[in-house]
Every structure is written in C-alpha cells, then in structure tokens.
Design an enzyme around this catalytic site. Structure first.
Site, short mmCIF file in Angstrom:
data_model
loop_
_atom_site.label_atom_id
_atom_site.label_comp_id
_atom_site.label_asym_id
_atom_site.label_seq_id
_atom_site.Cartn_x
_atom_site.Cartn_y
_atom_site.Cartn_z
N ASP A 135 -5.99 -2.87 -4.79
CA ASP A 135 -6.25 -3.14 -3.46
C ASP A 135 -7.65 -2.92 -3.47
O ASP A 135 -8.26 -3.84 -2.71
CB ASP A 135 -5.51 -2.04 -2.50
CG ASP A 135 -6.06 -0.66 -3.15
OD1 ASP A 135 -6.12 -0.51 -4.29
OD2 ASP A 135 -5.71 0.34 -2.21
N TYR B 126 -16.47 -2.01 -14.92
CA TYR B 126 -15.73 -0.50 -14.63
C TYR B 126 -15.37 -0.20 -16.03
O TYR B 126 -14.69 -1.12 -16.73
CB TYR B 126 -14.48 -1.02 -13.52
CG TYR B 126 -13.96 0.17 -12.93
CD1 TYR B 126 -14.80 0.79 -12.08
CD2 TYR B 126 -12.70 0.65 -13.09
CE1 TYR B 126 -14.21 1.99 -11.05
CE2 TYR B 126 -12.20 1.69 -12.52
CZ TYR B 126 -12.87 2.32 -11.72
OH TYR B 126 -12.44 3.42 -10.97
N GLY C 180 0.81 -1.05 0.20
CA GLY C 180 0.14 0.04 -0.09
C GLY C 180 0.92 1.25 0.10
O GLY C 180 2.03 1.18 -0.33
N ASN C 181 0.19 2.34 0.33
CA ASN C 181 0.98 3.70 0.33
C ASN C 181 2.00 4.02 1.26
O ASN C 181 2.84 4.44 1.18
CB ASN C 181 0.09 4.68 0.12
CG ASN C 181 -0.87 4.95 -1.11
OD1 ASN C 181 -0.32 5.34 -2.18
ND2 ASN C 181 -2.01 4.60 -1.09
N ALA D 246 3.92 -2.60 3.69
CA ALA D 246 3.47 -3.63 2.91
C ALA D 246 2.99 -4.79 3.92
O ALA D 246 3.58 -4.67 4.87
CB ALA D 246 4.66 -4.11 2.11
N LYS D 247 1.85 -5.28 3.72
CA LYS D 247 1.32 -6.39 4.51
C LYS D 247 1.49 -7.61 3.96
O LYS D 247 1.06 -8.03 2.88
CB LYS D 247 -0.19 -6.03 4.76
CG LYS D 247 -0.73 -7.21 5.74
CD LYS D 247 -2.30 -6.76 5.92
CE LYS D 247 -2.85 -5.84 6.71
NZ LYS D 247 -4.08 -5.62 7.13
#
Length: 251
Positions: free
Chosen positions: A101, A92, A13-14, A17-18
């Site tokens: 994400d 979309y 992520g911004n 990191a997970k």
C-alpha cells in the site's frame, strides 16, 4: 452495463478492501467491502466489463477472498514489493518488506505529479510517511501509530483512561478526560504531520504533499504547504503499475 475497456484495482487493507473501476485513468466507481464479503467482489465485477486488474494486500487473505480473486475471469496482476516492476526506483534496503500500500501510494502520487519532490502521508490504521524525489527515486519512509491505535493504547495500557472516539470537537486544552484524550491524540497527529512537512520543506523547498487514507486531518496553512488530499492515491498507483507492466510486456 458498461462494456468499455476497464481495469479493476483491489486494495486490501487492515480494515477493509477497496474496489475501484478504472476506465484508463478515470475512476468510474468505488466500493468498500469487508474481508468476509467475497461475493461483493463478484457483484462489482458483474457491473463492469473488466479486461484486467491488479491487487495488493497488507494482510493474509482468508480462503473466501483469495478464491474470489483467483476465480475472476480476467488476468489479475498482484503487486509484490521488490518483485513486481514499478515506475519508480526503489531506494529501500529491504524492498520485500515494504508495504504494498505504501508503494502504490507513492506511485500514485508520482504519476500525478511527476518531476516533483513528493511526501506521501497515509493516515489509516498506521500513519505512513513516504518520500519520492523529482527523479522518481523512492528513498524510504516512516511508520507511526494511527488514530484508532493511539486511542486504544491509552485505554489498554492504563487502568483509568476510557476508550474515546475520535469524533468530536478538539481544542487547545481539554476540560474533561474525554476531551483531553481526543485533543491529545488528534492534535498530536496534526502536529506530527505538520512537523514532518516543515522538516521536509526545509530540505526540499518545492515539496508537494499528498494526504490519503481513511482519516481526514485538517492541517493549518495547507495551501501554503502545497498539500493535496486524494483518497484514491493507492488505487491510482495500482492502476499505474498495471499500465506500466502491460506496456513493458508489449515491448
């Protein structure tokens, strides 16, 4: 050391990191690492016997983290929105621009509650609202500034307002500039979320709501709103996407 068949998910992520270790659909362990800590990815992989993995990112990777992922001794699938097959139908208009994400969170919620209309709210650097219907069709979503961004904007774009931390009590009315800002930001976010939920529920009465992300927001009447908190929604979605691709590879 665990030698059962396990999969690794990496959600970059911004802010961090997970890393999550899965044994099928069961979460075994999770680490948060900084973007400049690629060696910790290797440490995590030494603890678990991974046979495959999946990763996604919303940022441009630095060389260290990119090389660390590329050098893992097992196959890694990268989730690319609009390219990687996923177990939901994308409605979309610009799927290549859809945040990975956001897509993973929707898949995670859909996997947990298949056959329901679902609103996914992710409160992080940004607040995202994404909807998947009972037929498994992702119909789109919205993006709003997250808590830190709102606090920083008030400080940056004014000459007198201070930078305020979100931690602290909130009330209906602020009695200092600090509490006025905290109330305005945090209560504003809560009202925003509750407004979205009520509007969606008026159209989809049996709506389920999943909250995820790095910030916890207390919603009024959350049980009545059928709201569930799950901080691992994105990793669950990544894991489900990996399983989906593996199953279709075998056919």
């Amino acid at each position: 050391m665990n030698f059962s068949k396990m999969t690794l998910t990496i959600d970059i992520g911004n802010t961090c990191a997970k890393l999550v270790a899965f044994d099928k659909n069961k979460i075994i362990e999770a680490w948060h690492i900084e973007h400049d800590e690629p060696s910790r990815l290797a440490d995590f992989c030494r603890i678990h016997h991974f046979t495959e993995g999946v990763w996604s990112t919303v940022i441009s990777l630095n060389d260290g983290l990119r090389e660390a992922i590329a050098n893992l001794p097992f196959p890694m699938l990268r989730l690319r929105s609009g390219i990687t097959p996923v177990p939901v139908t994308l409605g979309y208009d610009t799927p290549l621009t859809l945040g990975s994400d956001r897509l993973a969170a929707v898949v995670g919620a859909y996997t947990l509650s298949r056959g329901n209309d679902i609103l996914v709210i992710d409160v992080g650097t940004c607040i995202t609202f994404d909807f998947v219907n009972a037929a498994g069709e992702y119909l789109g979503g919205n993006i709003s500034p997250g808590p830190k961004m709102r606090f920083k904007a008030l400080n940056t774009f004014t000459s007198a307002l201070p930078m305020v931390k979100r931690e602290g009590e909130t009330s209906l009315l602020g009695t200092t500039t600090e509490t006025a800002i905290r109330n305005g930001v945090m209560n504003g976010i809560r009202h925003e979320l509750e407004g979205y939920i009520c509007e969606f529920k008026s159209k989809y009465p049996n709506l389920l709501v999943y909250l995820t992300g790095g910030f916890h927001i207390d919603l009024h009447n959350s049980e009545k709103m059928r709201t569930f908190a799950d901080e691992y929604l994105v990793p669950r979605g990544l894991n489900a996407i990996l399983q989906y691709n593996e199953a279709h590879k075998e056919k």
